[in-house]
Design a protein around this motif. Structure first.
Motif, PDB file in Angstrom:
ATOM      1  N   LYS A   9       0.817  -1.211   0.000  1.00 58.09           N
ATOM      2  CA  LYS A   9       0.000   0.000   0.000  1.00 58.09           C
ATOM      3  C   LYS A   9       0.853   1.264   0.000  1.00 58.09           C
ATOM      4  CE  LYS A   9      -4.178  -1.859   2.095  1.00 58.09           C
ATOM      5  NZ  LYS A   9      -5.066  -1.517   0.989  1.00 58.09           N
ATOM      6  N   ASN A  10       2.148   1.145   0.252  1.00 63.11           N
ATOM      7  CA  ASN A  10       3.026   2.313   0.252  1.00 63.11           C
ATOM      8  C   ASN A  10       3.692   2.541  -1.101  1.00 63.11           C
ATOM      9  OD1 ASN A  10       2.582   2.990   2.986  1.00 63.11           O
ATOM     10  ND2 ASN A  10       3.950   1.335   3.606  1.00 63.11           N
ATOM     11  N   ILE A  11       3.223   1.840  -2.116  1.00 61.37           N
ATOM     12  CA  ILE A  11       3.760   1.997  -3.463  1.00 61.37           C
ATOM     13  C   ILE A  11       2.857   2.938  -4.260  1.00 61.37           C
ATOM     14  CG2 ILE A  11       4.150   0.782  -5.651  1.00 61.37           C
ATOM     15  CD1 ILE A  11       6.324   0.313  -3.566  1.00 61.37           C
ATOM     16  N   PHE A  12       3.470   3.865  -5.000  1.00 67.03           N
ATOM     17  CA  PHE A  12       2.718   4.838  -5.776  1.00 67.03           C
ATOM     18  C   PHE A  12       3.141   4.779  -7.243  1.00 67.03           C
ATOM     19  CE2 PHE A  12       2.671   6.241  -1.448  1.00 67.03           C
ATOM     20  CZ  PHE A  12       1.377   6.697  -1.256  1.00 67.03           C
ATOM     21  N   ILE A  13       2.155   4.858  -8.120  1.00 70.79           N
ATOM     22  CA  ILE A  13       2.398   4.775  -9.556  1.00 70.79           C
ATOM     23  C   ILE A  13       2.185   6.142 -10.184  1.00 70.79           C
ATOM     24  CG2 ILE A  13       1.629   3.720 -11.722  1.00 70.79           C
ATOM     25  CD1 ILE A  13       0.653   1.329  -9.967  1.00 70.79           C
ATOM     26  N   GLU A  14       3.165   6.582 -10.956  1.00 67.98           N
ATOM     27  CA  GLU A  14       3.073   7.857 -11.673  1.00 67.98           C
ATOM     28  C   GLU A  14       3.533   7.643 -13.108  1.00 67.98           C
ATOM     29  OE1 GLU A  14       2.098  10.770 -12.039  1.00 67.98           O
ATOM     30  OE2 GLU A  14       1.239  11.297 -10.116  1.00 67.98           O
ATOM     31  N   PHE A  15       3.361   8.680 -13.920  1.00 69.38           N
ATOM     32  CA  PHE A  15       3.821   8.639 -15.308  1.00 69.38           C
ATOM     33  C   PHE A  15       4.950   9.645 -15.501  1.00 69.38           C
ATOM     34  CE2 PHE A  15      -0.585   7.234 -15.409  1.00 69.38           C
ATOM     35  CZ  PHE A  15      -0.504   6.090 -16.186  1.00 69.38           C
TER      36      PHE A  15
END
Length: 292
Positions: free
Chosen positions: A4-10
């Motif tokens: 849950k501490n992983i974030f996805i961006e572009f």
């Protein structure tokens, strides 16, 4: 990827045409072949020679990657969405990265709205049943720090399309409410409150604190019953306490349709009402869990 501490961006935001393209193909397969005429329509290619114009647009898309960071914005992984593409006669074959086969990433790539993926992650990363987002945070998520003076415009142009994305493509059982100072129409808006719906998830594991199955002649009877239940649960019959509860419920309850489920959250309780006009209506009330 489940952390849950992983974030996805572009690395660069996907354009509307690129998002349209991703929704039009089956990215479950690592290799997809599409006819040139279909691509011309999706990417709205009009300049001649069209194939050269299309290749320019595909190259821009090819240069964009997905960046995965931790909660401190430390880089964990970076990979292309598209590994390669090649032209053959009237077709283009696309080779996608195997990383995008992850279910979470596939949904993020399918969203219609530009910033739906950010809300999607905020909701999934939170263990709260109610997620509060201030106006400042809302503007940061949507990158509208200097635009949209009126909340009405934010809601109409951004929030409503985004939440449609989240419930249809993202398959999230959620709704949002405005967090206001007071209940009057012109009250200052502090942000939004995102409520995780219990229909298909949490309520299957959390037992209600109150349940009632009863047939009501009309919505007025149902409304009156809910008011009485709330008074008993709160142990507070004061006018002010009941007024605030009732003012928000009023609009929702008289718009409910037959066989429709209404989820209404107010402070420490969530009311789940399966309304049935000619059959017993089911009322379940849950106590909201807050993070310590």
């Amino acid at each position: 990827m489940e952390n849950k501490n992983i974030f996805i961006e572009f690395s660069k935001k996907l354009s509307k045409k690129e998002r349209d393209f991703l929704r039009s193909v089956d990215i479950s397969s690592s290799s997809v072949t599409v006819h040139l005429e279909t691509l011309y329509k999706i990417f709205e290619v009009k300049e001649e020679p069209k194939v050269i114009e299309l290749e320019k647009l595909l190259f821009k898309f090819f240069s964009k990657n997905i960046v995965i960071t931790d909660s401190n914005l430390n880089l964990k992984k970076r990979f292309n969405i598209l590994n390669s593409y090649f032209f053959e006669k009237d077709y283009v074959t696309f080779e996608f990265s195997s990383h995008i086969l992850n279910e979470k990433i596939k949904k993020i790539l399918k969203f219609k709205e530009r910033y739906s993926y950010r809300f999607y992650q905020e909701i999934l990363n939170s263990e709260k049943n109610i997620l509060n987002i201030s106006m400042n945070n809302l503007r940061d998520i949507l990158e509208i720090q200097e635009t949209y003076d009126r909340f009405y415009d934010i809601e109409k142009n951004l929030l409503k399309p985004i939440f449609k994305d989240l419930t249809t493509i993202g398959e999230l059982d959620i709704e949002y409410e405005k967090d206001k100072v007071g209940e009057y129409k012109s009250a200052k808006i502090l942000g939004i409150k995102i409520i995780k719906d219990y229909k298909n998830s949490e309520t299957n594991d959390v037992k209600p604190v109150f349940t009632l199955t009863k047939t009501f002649k009309n919505l007025f009877e149902l409304h009156s019953e809910l008011m009485e239940i709330y008074k008993k649960l709160k142990g507070d019959s004061s006018y002010i306490s009941n007024y605030h509860f009732n003012s928000k419920l009023l609009v929702k309850i008289y718009n409910i349709k037959n066989d429709e489920t209404l989820v209404y959250t107010y402070k420490e309780f969530t009311f789940k009402i399966l309304y049935r006009k000619d059959l017993p209506t089911i009322i379940e009330i849950f106590e909201n869990l807050e993070d310590e």
